[in-house]
Design an enzyme around this catalytic site. Structure first.
Site, mmCIF file in Angstrom:
data_model
loop_
_atom_site.group_PDB
_atom_site.id
_atom_site.type_symbol
_atom_site.label_atom_id
_atom_site.label_comp_id
_atom_site.label_asym_id
_atom_site.label_seq_id
_atom_site.Cartn_x
_atom_site.Cartn_y
_atom_site.Cartn_z
ATOM 1 N N GLU A 45 -0.696 2.987 6.641
ATOM 2 C CA GLU A 45 -0.886 4.025 5.610
ATOM 3 C C GLU A 45 -1.743 5.182 6.124
ATOM 4 O O GLU A 45 -1.493 6.343 5.784
ATOM 5 C CB GLU A 45 -1.485 3.425 4.338
ATOM 6 N N ASP A 71 11.899 10.809 13.135
ATOM 7 C CA ASP A 71 10.496 10.761 12.700
ATOM 8 C C ASP A 71 9.714 11.937 13.295
ATOM 9 O O ASP A 71 8.502 11.988 13.188
ATOM 10 C CB ASP A 71 9.851 9.423 13.085
ATOM 11 N N GLY A 111 0.834 -1.194 0.000
ATOM 12 C CA GLY A 111 0.000 0.000 0.000
ATOM 13 C C GLY A 111 0.863 1.235 0.000
ATOM 14 O O GLY A 111 2.079 1.147 0.185
ATOM 15 N N TRP A 114 11.975 4.820 11.872
ATOM 16 C CA TRP A 114 13.437 4.942 11.699
ATOM 17 C C TRP A 114 13.799 6.255 10.965
ATOM 18 O O TRP A 114 14.968 6.504 10.664
ATOM 19 C CB TRP A 114 14.013 3.709 10.984
ATOM 20 N N THR A 163 -1.795 -2.994 7.191
ATOM 21 C CA THR A 163 -1.251 -2.098 6.163
ATOM 22 C C THR A 163 -2.063 -0.804 6.130
ATOM 23 O O THR A 163 -1.500 0.292 6.059
ATOM 24 C CB THR A 163 -1.234 -2.780 4.782
HETATM 25 N N1 ARG Z 1 4.121 0.839 2.199
HETATM 26 C C1 ARG Z 1 4.596 -0.312 2.905
HETATM 27 C C2 ARG Z 1 4.888 -1.406 1.900
HETATM 28 O O1 ARG Z 1 4.168 -1.506 0.928
HETATM 29 C C3 ARG Z 1 3.573 -0.789 3.880
HETATM 30 C C4 ARG Z 1 4.080 -1.795 4.829
HETATM 31 C C5 ARG Z 1 3.026 -2.204 5.836
HETATM 32 N N2 ARG Z 1 3.534 -3.259 6.661
HETATM 33 C C6 ARG Z 1 2.769 -4.252 7.148
HETATM 34 N N3 ARG Z 1 3.290 -5.171 7.902
HETATM 35 N N4 ARG Z 1 1.492 -4.324 6.875
HETATM 36 O O2 ARG Z 1 5.828 -2.177 2.041
HETATM 37 ZN ZN ZN Z 2 5.218 3.558 5.196
HETATM 38 CA CA CA Z 3 11.677 9.205 17.362
#
Ligand code: ARG
Ligand code: ZN
Ligand code: CA
Length: 234
Positions: free
Chosen positions: A149, A169, A114, A160, A145
């Site tokens: 988002e 952050d 996403g 991070w 996710t």
């Molecule tokens: N934008 C990130 C990706 O597509 C979203 C990660 C979300 N992580 C999760 N464990 N749902 O990699």
């Molecule tokens: Zn992200």
């Molecule tokens: Ca921090």
């Protein structure tokens, strides 16, 4: 701002096959996961280590299902370039969270689950995009996710700081980390001289191991709704 806020959600389901045309139950399941995560009801929160449970926050935002818009499209994949947002145009982004669900987003040799637009961007592309396999509860997902988002959509950065130790952050109660976590990391996982908050929704751990936002992240999200904030009209 203080109190609580209700955000109506418009889902845009863009599908080629019938399995991509996800059910209303799967959509409602995603709404439920968002409500758990933003209201201190995440199923994994019992495992949050003591040093982090002291900064765990009730974000006090409730999501409701406003509308589901279903659109057939012959594309077998999408780039994370907002093109889907013109196939099914945004609905009233001043008042609604728009979520587009698509079939596949190949990117840099992998697949993204996403992506989101930060506050302050173009209104026509405001919202979140999800792969249908990572929407609600599926074989690959417990719906986190969308939580991650929506965190970005409310101005949160990755914990991070998208850099090494020292990259920020802009939230004080999330410890510095040297990079994204993967899988379900052991506790403690140490980087930059402190224990990583690998269970924070704004890290990259697997869904079952993501289970908290912090008080500092809450402040940052709520600023978006304050007078003069990007989403003050919500
Ligand atoms: N934008 C990130 C990706 O597509 C979203 C990660 C979300 N992580 C999760 N464990 N749902 O990699
Ligand atoms: Zn992200
Ligand atoms: Ca921090």
């Amino acid at each position: 701002a203080d109190g609580s806020i209700e955000i109506p959600v418009v889902f845009h389901i863009i599908y080629r096959t019938q399995s991509e045309n996800i059910s209303l139950a799967q959509i409602e399941d995603q709404i439920d996961a968002l409500n758990e995560d933003f209201n201190l009801d995440n199923p994994g929160r019992a495992s949050i280590p003591g040093e982090f449970s002291t900064v765990e926050a009730d974000i006090n935002i409730t999501f409701t299902l406003q509308e589901v818009i279903r659109t057939y499209n012959r594309s077998r994949s999408w780039r994370p370039d907002d093109s889907m947002k013109f196939v099914s145009p945004v609905v009233n982004p001043e008042e609604y969270l728009n979520i587009w669900v698509v079939n596949n987003m190949p990117y840099r040799g992998g697949n993204i689950l996403g992506y989101a637009q930060f506050p302050g961007g173009d209104r026509a592309t405001d919202g979140v995009v999800l792969d249908y396999r990572f929407t609600g509860t599926t074989a690959y997902s417990t719906g986190r996710t969308a939580t991650h988002e929506v965190g970005h959509w409310l101005n949160l950065r990755h914990i991070w700081g998208d850099g090494g130790c020292g990259a920020s952050d802009f939230v004080d109660d999330t410890p510095d980390s040297d990079g994204p976590s993967r899988g379900c990391p052991d506790y403690p996982t140490v980087s930059c001289g402190t224990n990583d908050m690998t269970m924070n929704f704004m890290d990259y751990s697997d869904d079952p191991c993501l289970n908290m936002f912090t008080l500092g992240q809450k402040d940052r999200m709520w600023s978006v709704f304050a007078a003069g904030g990007y989403r003050a009209d919500m």
